[in-house]
Design a protein around this motif. Structure first.
Motif, PDB file in Angstrom:
ATOM      1  N   GLU A   1       0.817  -1.214   0.000  1.00 22.07           N
ATOM      2  CA  GLU A   1       0.000   0.000   0.000  1.00 22.07           C
ATOM      3  C   GLU A   1       0.854   1.269   0.000  1.00 22.07           C
ATOM      4  O   GLU A   1       0.309   2.379  -0.007  1.00 22.07           O
ATOM      5  CB  GLU A   1      -0.923   0.007   1.215  1.00 22.07           C
ATOM      6  N   ARG A   2       2.169   1.121   0.022  1.00 18.29           N
ATOM      7  CA  ARG A   2       3.050   2.276   0.131  1.00 18.29           C
ATOM      8  C   ARG A   2       2.799   3.289  -0.977  1.00 18.29           C
ATOM      9  O   ARG A   2       2.669   4.493  -0.729  1.00 18.29           O
ATOM     10  CB  ARG A   2       4.512   1.825   0.093  1.00 18.29           C
ATOM     11  N   LEU A   3       2.733   2.808  -2.202  1.00 16.63           N
ATOM     12  CA  LEU A   3       2.539   3.706  -3.332  1.00 16.63           C
ATOM     13  C   LEU A   3       1.203   4.430  -3.222  1.00 16.63           C
ATOM     14  O   LEU A   3       1.103   5.629  -3.508  1.00 16.63           O
ATOM     15  CB  LEU A   3       2.631   2.913  -4.639  1.00 16.63           C
ATOM     16  N   ASN A   4       0.169   3.725  -2.812  1.00 20.16           N
ATOM     17  CA  ASN A   4      -1.149   4.348  -2.666  1.00 20.16           C
ATOM     18  C   ASN A   4      -1.132   5.428  -1.602  1.00 20.16           C
ATOM     19  O   ASN A   4      -1.662   6.523  -1.796  1.00 20.16           O
ATOM     20  CB  ASN A   4      -2.196   3.290  -2.300  1.00 20.16           C
ATOM     21  N   ASP A   5      -0.515   5.127  -0.450  1.00 19.81           N
ATOM     22  CA  ASP A   5      -0.501   6.067   0.668  1.00 19.81           C
ATOM     23  C   ASP A   5       0.299   7.325   0.362  1.00 19.81           C
ATOM     24  O   ASP A   5      -0.033   8.408   0.848  1.00 19.81           O
ATOM     25  CB  ASP A   5       0.103   5.404   1.908  1.00 19.81           C
ATOM     26  N   TYR A   6       1.357   7.195  -0.418  1.00 14.77           N
ATOM     27  CA  TYR A   6       2.268   8.313  -0.630  1.00 14.77           C
ATOM     28  C   TYR A   6       2.013   9.076  -1.937  1.00 14.77           C
ATOM     29  O   TYR A   6       2.814   9.939  -2.298  1.00 14.77           O
ATOM     30  CB  TYR A   6       3.721   7.823  -0.620  1.00 14.77           C
ATOM     31  N   SER A   7       0.940   8.770  -2.627  1.00 15.85           N
ATOM     32  CA  SER A   7       0.649   9.463  -3.885  1.00 15.85           C
ATOM     33  C   SER A   7      -0.665  10.238  -3.784  1.00 15.85           C
ATOM     34  O   SER A   7      -1.721   9.649  -3.573  1.00 15.85           O
ATOM     35  CB  SER A   7       0.566   8.465  -5.047  1.00 15.85           C
ATOM     36  N   PRO A   8      -0.609  11.556  -3.922  1.00 12.85           N
ATOM     37  CA  PRO A   8      -1.848  12.346  -3.852  1.00 12.85           C
ATOM     38  C   PRO A   8      -2.697  12.235  -5.108  1.00 12.85           C
ATOM     39  O   PRO A   8      -3.870  12.595  -5.096  1.00 12.85           O
ATOM     40  CB  PRO A   8      -1.328  13.773  -3.658  1.00 12.85           C
ATOM     41  N   TYR A   9      -2.090  11.734  -6.185  1.00 12.33           N
ATOM     42  CA  TYR A   9      -2.804  11.600  -7.451  1.00 12.33           C
ATOM     43  C   TYR A   9      -2.704  10.168  -7.971  1.00 12.33           C
ATOM     44  O   TYR A   9      -1.803   9.428  -7.600  1.00 12.33           O
ATOM     45  CB  TYR A   9      -2.207  12.535  -8.515  1.00 12.33           C
ATOM     46  N   GLN A  10      -3.593   9.824  -8.869  1.00  6.84           N
ATOM     47  CA  GLN A  10      -3.553   8.507  -9.502  1.00  6.84           C
ATOM     48  C   GLN A  10      -2.677   8.550 -10.748  1.00  6.84           C
ATOM     49  O   GLN A  10      -2.740   9.488 -11.524  1.00  6.84           O
ATOM     50  CB  GLN A  10      -4.952   8.031  -9.884  1.00  6.84           C
ATOM     51  N   ASN A  11      -1.849   7.545 -10.901  1.00 10.12           N
ATOM     52  CA  ASN A  11      -1.039   7.360 -12.101  1.00 10.12           C
ATOM     53  C   ASN A  11      -1.715   6.278 -12.941  1.00 10.12           C
ATOM     54  O   ASN A  11      -2.103   5.234 -12.406  1.00 10.12           O
ATOM     55  CB  ASN A  11       0.380   6.935 -11.701  1.00 10.12           C
ATOM     56  N   LEU A  12      -1.861   6.519 -14.242  1.00 11.91           N
ATOM     57  CA  LEU A  12      -2.585   5.578 -15.094  1.00 11.91           C
ATOM     58  C   LEU A  12      -1.956   4.191 -15.087  1.00 11.91           C
ATOM     59  O   LEU A  12      -2.652   3.182 -15.205  1.00 11.91           O
ATOM     60  CB  LEU A  12      -2.656   6.116 -16.527  1.00 11.91           C
ATOM     61  N   LYS A  13      -0.633   4.126 -14.904  1.00 15.63           N
ATOM     62  CA  LYS A  13       0.055   2.835 -14.938  1.00 15.63           C
ATOM     63  C   LYS A  13       0.160   2.197 -13.562  1.00 15.63           C
ATOM     64  O   LYS A  13      -0.039   0.996 -13.406  1.00 15.63           O
ATOM     65  CB  LYS A  13       1.461   3.010 -15.531  1.00 15.63           C
ATOM     66  N   TYR A  14       0.463   3.020 -12.547  1.00 17.62           N
ATOM     67  CA  TYR A  14       0.767   2.470 -11.230  1.00 17.62           C
ATOM     68  C   TYR A  14      -0.346   2.643 -10.194  1.00 17.62           C
ATOM     69  O   TYR A  14      -0.253   2.114  -9.091  1.00 17.62           O
ATOM     70  CB  TYR A  14       2.049   3.104 -10.680  1.00 17.62           C
ATOM     71  N   GLY A  15      -1.388   3.387 -10.535  1.00 21.80           N
ATOM     72  CA  GLY A  15      -2.479   3.567  -9.592  1.00 21.80           C
ATOM     73  C   GLY A  15      -2.166   4.627  -8.563  1.00 21.80           C
ATOM     74  O   GLY A  15      -1.617   5.672  -8.871  1.00 21.80           O
ATOM     75  N   GLY A  16      -2.498   4.344  -7.292  1.00 19.40           N
ATOM     76  CA  GLY A  16      -2.242   5.306  -6.231  1.00 19.40           C
ATOM     77  C   GLY A  16      -3.413   6.242  -6.008  1.00 19.40           C
ATOM     78  O   GLY A  16      -4.511   6.038  -6.516  1.00 19.40           O
ATOM     79  N   GLY A  17      -3.157   7.286  -5.200  1.00 18.21           N
ATOM     80  CA  GLY A  17      -4.165   8.319  -5.028  1.00 18.21           C
ATOM     81  C   GLY A  17      -4.770   8.448  -3.647  1.00 18.21           C
ATOM     82  O   GLY A  17      -5.733   9.195  -3.455  1.00 18.21           O
ATOM     83  N   LYS A  18      -4.201   7.753  -2.637  1.00 20.42           N
ATOM     84  CA  LYS A  18      -4.739   7.858  -1.279  1.00 20.42           C
ATOM     85  C   LYS A  18      -3.941   8.832  -0.405  1.00 20.42           C
ATOM     86  O   LYS A  18      -4.115   8.885   0.811  1.00 20.42           O
ATOM     87  CB  LYS A  18      -4.750   6.483  -0.605  1.00 20.42           C
ATOM     88  N   GLY A  19      -3.062   9.590  -1.045  1.00 24.80           N
ATOM     89  CA  GLY A  19      -2.167  10.465  -0.296  1.00 24.80           C
ATOM     90  C   GLY A  19      -2.868  11.508   0.555  1.00 24.80           C
ATOM     91  O   GLY A  19      -2.398  11.845   1.644  1.00 24.80           O
ATOM     92  N   ASN A  20      -3.989  12.031   0.088  1.00 20.46           N
ATOM     93  CA  ASN A  20      -4.695  13.048   0.863  1.00 20.46           C
ATOM     94  C   ASN A  20      -5.283  12.456   2.148  1.00 20.46           C
ATOM     95  O   ASN A  20      -5.299  13.117   3.187  1.00 20.46           O
ATOM     96  CB  ASN A  20      -5.793  13.694   0.017  1.00 20.46           C
TER      97      ASN A  20
END
Length: 392
Positions: free
Chosen positions: A215-234
């Protein structure tokens, strides 16, 4: 419209033609590697995902492994794992190794030997955290993400002195808590935060929040990347600011003002530190950004462009020139945006190190310089120290 489509098609065709076929072969692995173990490549080519199925090696009947990739020529860093950073490759006596490095110019075959796995050595059972490091909670609840994380705290030695029992301290919130204080939890090396602060006699409370593995990438990314996902940073930042920070301020002797509250991290942790630092400008007056993953989404530049500083901050940006082909450019691009905002020399420091790589040893080495700049010693304290030194 037709002309534009033709240009896009030509660009896509050129990007395909310019790619190189790279075959990575592992010719030997440790004897304790099970035939059922899955081996993966993790590096700057897949956001250091240790269990990326698209980068899984194929095992041959002779016990060797191979992975074929089509990559754009350039500089790459990587390691071999068995699906997680707790099971990464090490040297023959169990020590963490530096990232492997390859500069691709065309089709190439890379042959590797894996000498050991981090989870198979007794060395991993040795704790290195100083007596000033404490576990706040192994399952600290994060309501915003509906999950739990381990949370650590480092308290300066003077925190326990009877003569300073009313003294309050600045606080620095750091990500990737596994890598900050204790080698036991850091398969690729710790930052030695506790030892460094002790040696510098820097009186700062440091709160370390463990990342959530996959979940590291999700937690540390404020936006979603089309390839890697993410977006739970806020949501993660909401936890740090509105759940964890009030807990720390209520249970420890802290200086609560903006000028005494900082946030710091590296890589994706650098991205969320930068974003969080400017989003919560009224909260964080010290922002440490090491090797930031600005590439994850270009919106971060637009966000910085629209940022209106409400309070004076100190922002420290660090990049290694051997990390990737684009990192130095990305950091310089952000530097230009911040300079145009009117940030002065005492508000912004950008550092490029020629030998710097995307690795814990680099961030550990650079931490003292960063922390001294972010949290400068008060002028009156410096004068007193000089006077005392003269009488020694």
């Amino acid at each position: 419209m037709l002309k534009r489509l033709s240009v896009l098609v030509l660009f896509a065709l050129l990007s395909v033609l310019c790619r190189a076929q790279v075959v990575i072969k592992i010719q030997s692995v440790p004897a304790n590697t099970s035939s059922f173990d899955k081996l993966y490549l993790a590096g700057n080519l897949n956001n250091w995902n240790p269990g990326d199925e698209k980068f899984m090696f194929k095992r041959s009947s002779d016990g060797t492994y191979s992975l074929t990739l089509n990559l754009i020529p350039g500089k790459y860093e990587f390691k071999v794992t068995r699906g997680s950073w707790e099971k990464t490759e090490v040297d023959s006596i169990g020590n963490p190794i530096r990232n492997r490095f390859a500069e691709l110019q065309g089709n190439e075959t890379i042959v590797l030997d894996v000498d050991g796995w981090s989870d198979t050595y007794m060395k991993q059972l040795v704790h290195t955290a100083s007596k000033n490091v404490y576990l706040i909670d192994s399952v600290f609840y994060i309501p915003q993400l509906e999950t739990h994380r381990r949370v650590w705290i480092y308290l300066p030695t003077s925190y326990f002195d009877k003569s300073t029992k009313k003294k309050k301290y600045p606080v620095l919130y750091m990500h990737d808590g596994q890598n900050l204080f204790d080698d036991y939890y850091a398969p690729y090396g710790e930052w030695d935060i506790d030892e460094i602060l002790d040696s510098l006699k820097k009186e700062i409370i440091v709160v370390g929040i463990d990342h959530g593995g996959n979940e590291r990438l999700n937690d540390y990314s404020p936006y979603q990347n089309l390839k890697y996902g993410g977006g739970k940073g806020n949501k993660y930042l909401d936890f740090v600011v509105n759940t964890l920070r009030p807990y720390i301020n209520s249970n420890y002797r802290t200086l609560k003002d903006q000028q005494n509250t900082g946030i710091m991290g590296s890589s994706m942790g650098g991205l969320i530190s930068f974003y969080g630092g400017i989003k919560y400008n009224k909260i964080f007056g010290k922002i440490g950004v090491f090797s930031p993953s600005f590439w994850f989404h270009p919106i971060i530049y637009d966000y910085a462009e629209k940022w209106k500083p409400e309070r004076k901050s100190r922002i420290y940006l660090l990049a290694g020139e051997k990390e990737s082909d684009s990192l130095v450019y990305e950091v310089k691009r952000m530097e230009n945006i911040l300079v145009k905002k009117g940030l002065k020399d005492d508000e912004l420091k950008v550092v490029f190190k020629p030998d710097g790589r995307h690795a814990e040893w680099f961030w550990r080495r650079e931490f003292p310089e960063a922390i001294n700049w972010l949290f400068p010693e008060p002028q009156n304290a410096t004068i007193v120290r000089r006077i005392l030194h003269r009488f020694k």
